[in-house]
Design a protein around this motif. Structure first.
Motif, mmCIF file in Angstrom:
data_model
loop_
_atom_site.group_PDB
_atom_site.id
_atom_site.type_symbol
_atom_site.label_atom_id
_atom_site.label_comp_id
_atom_site.label_asym_id
_atom_site.label_seq_id
_atom_site.Cartn_x
_atom_site.Cartn_y
_atom_site.Cartn_z
ATOM 1 N N GLU A 74 3.547 -35.625 -25.809
ATOM 2 C CA GLU A 74 2.287 -36.092 -25.424
ATOM 3 C C GLU A 74 1.689 -34.806 -25.062
ATOM 4 O OE1 GLU A 74 -0.038 -38.384 -25.925
ATOM 5 O OE2 GLU A 74 1.539 -39.059 -27.300
ATOM 6 N N PHE A 75 2.156 -34.177 -24.245
ATOM 7 C CA PHE A 75 1.586 -32.875 -23.466
ATOM 8 C C PHE A 75 2.678 -32.015 -22.735
ATOM 9 C CE2 PHE A 75 0.464 -35.743 -19.861
ATOM 10 C CZ PHE A 75 0.926 -35.145 -18.886
ATOM 11 N N ILE A 76 2.353 -30.742 -22.675
ATOM 12 C CA ILE A 76 3.288 -29.967 -22.042
ATOM 13 C C ILE A 76 2.336 -29.148 -20.911
ATOM 14 C CG2 ILE A 76 4.847 -27.822 -22.223
ATOM 15 C CD1 ILE A 76 5.255 -28.563 -24.929
ATOM 16 N N GLN A 77 3.074 -29.206 -19.626
ATOM 17 C CA GLN A 77 2.366 -28.669 -18.520
ATOM 18 C C GLN A 77 3.185 -27.511 -17.819
ATOM 19 O OE1 GLN A 77 1.993 -30.609 -14.886
ATOM 20 N NE2 GLN A 77 -0.005 -31.362 -15.714
ATOM 21 N N VAL A 78 2.464 -26.350 -17.628
ATOM 22 C CA VAL A 78 3.091 -25.153 -17.134
ATOM 23 C C VAL A 78 2.614 -24.846 -15.867
ATOM 24 C CG1 VAL A 78 3.793 -22.734 -17.447
ATOM 25 C CG2 VAL A 78 3.787 -24.356 -19.473
ATOM 26 N N GLN A 79 3.547 -24.805 -14.753
ATOM 27 C CA GLN A 79 2.899 -24.477 -13.627
ATOM 28 C C GLN A 79 3.607 -23.343 -12.922
ATOM 29 O OE1 GLN A 79 2.037 -27.939 -10.723
ATOM 30 N NE2 GLN A 79 3.172 -29.240 -12.145
ATOM 31 N N ILE A 80 3.049 -22.321 -12.407
ATOM 32 C CA ILE A 80 3.602 -21.287 -11.648
ATOM 33 C C ILE A 80 3.151 -21.427 -10.102
ATOM 34 C CG2 ILE A 80 3.761 -18.824 -11.652
ATOM 35 C CD1 ILE A 80 2.394 -18.563 -14.402
ATOM 36 N N ALA A 81 4.269 -21.381 -9.369
ATOM 37 C CA ALA A 81 4.131 -21.486 -8.053
ATOM 38 C C ALA A 81 4.079 -20.380 -7.262
ATOM 39 C CB ALA A 81 5.232 -22.382 -7.452
ATOM 40 N N ASN A 82 3.465 -20.390 -5.968
ATOM 41 C CA ASN A 82 3.455 -19.209 -4.981
ATOM 42 C C ASN A 82 2.909 -17.874 -5.564
ATOM 43 O OD1 ASN A 82 5.100 -20.871 -3.263
ATOM 44 N ND2 ASN A 82 6.991 -20.280 -4.483
ATOM 45 N N VAL A 83 1.796 -18.006 -6.445
ATOM 46 C CA VAL A 83 1.051 -16.910 -6.764
ATOM 47 C C VAL A 83 -0.396 -17.136 -6.443
ATOM 48 C CG1 VAL A 83 2.707 -16.084 -8.714
ATOM 49 C CG2 VAL A 83 1.050 -17.862 -8.876
ATOM 50 N N SER A 125 -4.218 -16.489 -8.092
ATOM 51 C CA SER A 125 -4.763 -16.442 -9.503
ATOM 52 C C SER A 125 -6.118 -15.711 -9.314
ATOM 53 C CB SER A 125 -5.062 -18.036 -9.720
ATOM 54 O OG SER A 125 -5.902 -18.026 -11.055
ATOM 55 N N LYS A 126 -6.276 -14.861 -10.650
ATOM 56 C CA LYS A 126 -7.548 -14.256 -11.110
ATOM 57 C C LYS A 126 -8.642 -15.185 -11.310
ATOM 58 C CE LYS A 126 -5.354 -11.518 -14.194
ATOM 59 N NZ LYS A 126 -5.243 -10.828 -15.574
ATOM 60 N N PHE A 127 -8.238 -16.517 -11.606
ATOM 61 C CA PHE A 127 -9.386 -17.346 -12.061
ATOM 62 C C PHE A 127 -9.127 -18.640 -10.973
ATOM 63 C CE2 PHE A 127 -10.845 -20.748 -14.613
ATOM 64 C CZ PHE A 127 -12.271 -20.188 -14.900
ATOM 65 N N ALA A 128 -9.645 -18.656 -9.905
ATOM 66 C CA ALA A 128 -9.382 -19.617 -8.688
ATOM 67 C C ALA A 128 -9.287 -21.000 -9.300
ATOM 68 C CB ALA A 128 -10.342 -19.525 -7.623
ATOM 69 N N SER A 129 -10.043 -21.396 -10.088
ATOM 70 C CA SER A 129 -10.072 -22.809 -10.991
ATOM 71 C C SER A 129 -8.857 -23.459 -11.579
ATOM 72 C CB SER A 129 -11.223 -23.209 -11.459
ATOM 73 O OG SER A 129 -12.605 -22.710 -11.053
ATOM 74 N N ALA A 130 -8.031 -22.068 -11.766
ATOM 75 C CA ALA A 130 -6.771 -22.576 -12.544
ATOM 76 C C ALA A 130 -5.685 -22.907 -11.490
ATOM 77 C CB ALA A 130 -6.285 -21.266 -13.137
ATOM 78 N N LEU A 131 -6.210 -23.021 -10.008
ATOM 79 C CA LEU A 131 -5.121 -23.564 -9.193
ATOM 80 C C LEU A 131 -5.346 -25.014 -9.030
ATOM 81 C CD1 LEU A 131 -5.644 -20.694 -6.560
ATOM 82 C CD2 LEU A 131 -3.600 -20.875 -8.055
ATOM 83 N N SER A 132 -4.119 -25.667 -9.182
ATOM 84 C CA SER A 132 -4.205 -27.173 -9.019
ATOM 85 C C SER A 132 -4.425 -27.463 -7.300
ATOM 86 C CB SER A 132 -2.939 -27.850 -9.306
ATOM 87 O OG SER A 132 -2.019 -27.381 -8.630
ATOM 88 N N ASP A 133 -4.594 -28.818 -7.078
ATOM 89 C CA ASP A 133 -4.586 -29.243 -5.847
ATOM 90 C C ASP A 133 -3.694 -28.611 -4.991
ATOM 91 O OD1 ASP A 133 -7.043 -30.263 -6.599
ATOM 92 O OD2 ASP A 133 -6.223 -32.334 -6.819
ATOM 93 N N SER A 134 -2.383 -28.499 -5.484
ATOM 94 C CA SER A 134 -1.307 -28.307 -4.521
ATOM 95 C C SER A 134 -1.100 -26.635 -4.699
ATOM 96 C CB SER A 134 -0.110 -28.977 -4.873
ATOM 97 O OG SER A 134 -0.020 -29.079 -6.396
ATOM 98 N N THR A 136 -5.614 -28.201 -22.688
ATOM 99 C CA THR A 136 -6.432 -29.483 -22.307
ATOM 100 C C THR A 136 -6.681 -29.694 -20.948
ATOM 101 O OG1 THR A 136 -4.063 -30.579 -22.576
ATOM 102 C CG2 THR A 136 -5.818 -30.867 -24.403
ATOM 103 N N ARG A 137 -6.058 -28.705 -20.195
ATOM 104 C CA ARG A 137 -6.252 -28.817 -18.708
ATOM 105 C C ARG A 137 -5.904 -27.295 -18.134
ATOM 106 N NH1 ARG A 137 -5.726 -32.559 -13.947
ATOM 107 N NH2 ARG A 137 -6.298 -34.194 -15.649
ATOM 108 N N VAL A 138 -7.014 -26.882 -17.136
ATOM 109 C CA VAL A 138 -6.845 -25.642 -16.657
ATOM 110 C C VAL A 138 -6.832 -26.138 -15.028
ATOM 111 C CG1 VAL A 138 -7.884 -23.465 -16.054
ATOM 112 C CG2 VAL A 138 -8.082 -24.512 -18.365
ATOM 113 N N GLY A 139 -6.037 -25.878 -14.236
ATOM 114 C CA GLY A 139 -6.036 -26.324 -12.674
ATOM 115 C C GLY A 139 -6.337 -27.877 -12.709
#
Ligand SMILES: NC(=O)c1ccc[n+]([C@@H]2O[C@H](COP(=O)([O-])OP(=O)(O)OC[C@H]3O[C@@H](n4cnc5c(N)ncnc54)[C@H](O)[C@@H]3O)[C@@H](O)[C@H]2O)c1
Ligand SMILES: O=C(O)[C@H](O)COP(=O)(O)O
Length: 598
Positions: A474-483, A485-494, A511-514
């Motif tokens: 259905e979908f693939i999600q990639v998350q990079i932790a402990n960094v 971002s140059k685009f703050a809205s790309a950060l998830s709630d966590s 289909t999703r950014v942050g």
């Protein structure tokens, strides 16, 4: 793989407004998905192994190969048949070659890969044993190694049986004696095979064929192979036994395992001491599985009555080699695979594998890359592209100075967990993550190695969805932790950089950014803008791009609520100039923006 996470944690709370541009719409409507996928079609494996091969490739054939194979190669590539090269000559030539084909007589060492300067993409071993190829170095250099594992099986088994029977009846020694003018009938009394116990060590392709033939000679056949299934042995009337039982109860031992660190010198002083006095040994596997000094001692002491050897630790063996000179040894110069039929078959098998790999197909006989069946490949193809692009996007969202160390990939699928092979997808995400920030070339062969070397930890998680398992994902999600971002809205709630994508009509979409849902096809490049949702924003950005003749392929806005925080994703076919990007950044409602290359 981690336990499946709850799908509720991924429930999307904001809905996207998607505005596909006219051009995209008309393309889809006129040509449908087929035309789009044609436009994007490149052989799948090319993405992993051979990225740019526009000119005719060059294949170096370093050892004699059957004519039919050479012809197949010549139909596709420039072929340089240069035999008996010194290691230095091979290292010099290799930088001009895309593929190399060898038999067992050429050492493909680390120096060969280093000397290739990255051009060598495929090594074809025209035969089974790949102990003459430095596999670790090949993998580190992203070079695929393929072999031809089936075409010489029967030839090797027949040679094993030839040595077994010739040894038992002293054929070689008696022949030499007659040719020397002697007639020594009592000296060359042999031993019978019928009713004797043969231990087949290594019950793979050759071992199995030897066992079958030995049964036909009336022998009692046992086998030792820690990895062979007992039912396959039982089916041909062979009992699988432990190593010690095999060597201690056999009248004849025939070796058919590969040379690996575990099998190196496996027949040594200690193990010869466990054998029946007068045992006879055949080796058509690899010289290195026998400690040759120990065998000389065992022959001298009579523990081993005779040995018949096709292979040696050093080939050719030195003239004064004690084994070759031993009167109870029958020796042949590595002839196991040398029948007309086998050589023709091997040549075709390896030529097809090498040409296939250079064309971009996944080789069925790859030794250092995961095997993915072709039907799975076809199904995964759009997700392979999606994976690489998500990796590329995610890493470009990382602020300079933050080291990427920990990446979590989540696959959401309605398929059963064991019905989804993610190795390819993980490799492509790795490629996407690493290539934009380094000069390293990443492919399916070296992805895991490269990630490990860079200290990049990629963990994978599955979300098991309800519903139709028609599509593999259905979908693939990639998350990079402990960094950062140059685009703050790309950060998830966590706090992780998070991007998510899906395949729609065969095309990868972001289909999703942050925590913002968007929908933009992953073609060309992408501009992400953070803004307060308000009328006219799409027009303002669109007109700046239009003035520069930059074609917008897709636009989509994800927002928390009307007139609240929003992320606008704009897909562009051409790269906007710095000036245009600056003007977009100066639009007063835009708080933050980033330009991302796919
Ligand atoms: N002399 C020649 O010209 C010639 C020709 C063909 C093959 N070979 C050699 O013969 C060997 C077997 O070839 P194959 O095509 O049957 O390969 P294969 O991979 O089909 O079989 C090898 C078998 O050895 C087993 N094995 C691995 N480790 C073992 C161990 N420690 N103890 C016992 N068994 C072990 C494996 O499980 C496998 O079943 C290879 O070394 C190959 O290079 C030589
Ligand atoms: O591993 C093999 O296939 C055999 O040892 C054959 O080697 P060759 O190609 O040098 O004959």
């Amino acid at each position: 793989m981690a336990a499946a996470a709850s799908s509720t944690s991924l429930k999307h709370s904001q809905s996207p407004t998607t505005i596909p541009c006219m051009r995209h719409r008309s393309l889809s409507a006129t040509f449908g998905v087929t035309s789009l996928s044609f436009r994007r079609s490149e052989p799948l494996y090319r993405r992993f192994v051979v990225l740019s091969m526009d000119a005719k490739p060059t294949i170096l054939v370093a050892e004699k190969l059957g004519e039919a194979g050479v012809k197949l190669l010549k139909d596709f590539a420039n072929v340089d048949c240069s035999y008996n090269l010194s290691p230095e000559e091979l290292c010099t030539k290799i930088s001009l070659c895309d593929a190399l084909i060898v038999r067992s007589g050429t050492k493909v060492s680390r120096e060969v890969f280093e000397s290739s300067g990255g051009r060598l993409k495929v090594v074809g071993r025209a035969g089974v044993g790949i102990d003459n190829v430095d596999l670790a170095a090949a993998t580190e250099h992203g070079c695929l190694v393929v072999n031809a594992p089936t075409a010489n099986t029967v030839a090797a088994a027949e040679h094993g049986i030839a040595l077994l029977t010739a040894m038992a009846r002293n054929v070689a020694q008696a022949d030499a004696s007659v040719k020397a003018g002697k007639w020594q009938r009592s000296k060359y009394v042999g031993v019978s095979l019928v009713g004797k116990t043969l231990a087949v060590m290594g019950f793979g392709k050759v071992g199995t064929e030897v066992a079958r033939r030995a049964k036909g000679l009336g022998m009692h056949v046992i086998a030792h192979d820690p990895y062979a299934p007992a039912d396959r042995a039982r089916a041909i009337g062979v009992e699988l036994v432990s190593f010690d039982e095999a060597i201690s109860s056999a009248d004849f031992i025939s070796l058919h395992m590969p040379l690996t660190p575990a099998t190196s010198k496996i027949l040594n002083d200690e193990n010869f001491a466990k054998m029946k006095k007068g045992v006879r040994i055949v080796n058509v596997a690899r010289g290195g599985v026998i400690d040759e000094d120990a065998l000389v001692k065992a022959l001298d002491s009579g523990i081993v009555a005779q040995a018949a050897l096709d292979v040696f630790t050093e080939e050719p063996p030195p003239k004064d080699n004690k084994l070759v000179q031993h009167e109870n040894v029958t020796a042949t110069p590595h002839l196991g695979a040398s029948t007309m039929e086998a050589q023709e078959g091997v040549a075709i098998e390896i030529a097809e594998a090498v040409v296939g790999a250079l064309k971009g197909e996944l080789a069925a006989t790859a030794v250092n890359a995961p095997m993915v069946p072709s039907e799975v490949l076809i199904e995964l193809k759009p997700f392979v592209s999606l994976s690489e692009k998500l990796g590329r996007l995610a890493v470009q969202l990382v602020a300079g100075g933050s080291g990427v160390k920990s990446v979590k990939v989540t696959y959401a699928s309605a398929r059963a967990p064991d019905d989804l092979d993610t190795r390819l997808l993980r490799a492509m995400i790795t490629k996407g993550l690493i290539e934009p920030i380094s000069s390293v070339f990443v492919n399916l062969v070296n992805a895991d190695f490269t990630a490990k070397q860079r200290g990049l930890r990629i963990s994978e998680e599955r979300i098991v969805l309800d519903g139709s398992p028609e599509s593999p994902l259905e979908f693939i999600q990639v998350q990079i932790a402990n960094v950062e971002s140059k685009f703050a809205s790309a950060l998830s709630d966590s706090g992780e950089i998070k991007v998510e994508g899906r395949v729609k009509d065969g095309i990868p979409h972001l289909t999703r950014v942050g925590s913002f849902e968007v929908d933009v096809s992953l073609e060309g490049s992408i501009i992400l803008c953070r803004q307060v949702d308000q009328p006219g924003m799409i027009g303002k950005v669109g007109s700046i791009l239009g003035q520069e003749n930059v074609n917008v392929s897709f636009m989509s806005v994800g927002r928390i609520a009307p007139r609240k925080q929003a992320v606008m994703a704009i897909g562009v076919d051409e790269e906007p100039s710095k000036e245009s990007l600056k003007r977009i950044g100066e639009i007063s409602a835009i708080e933050d923006f980033v330009y991302l290359n796919l």
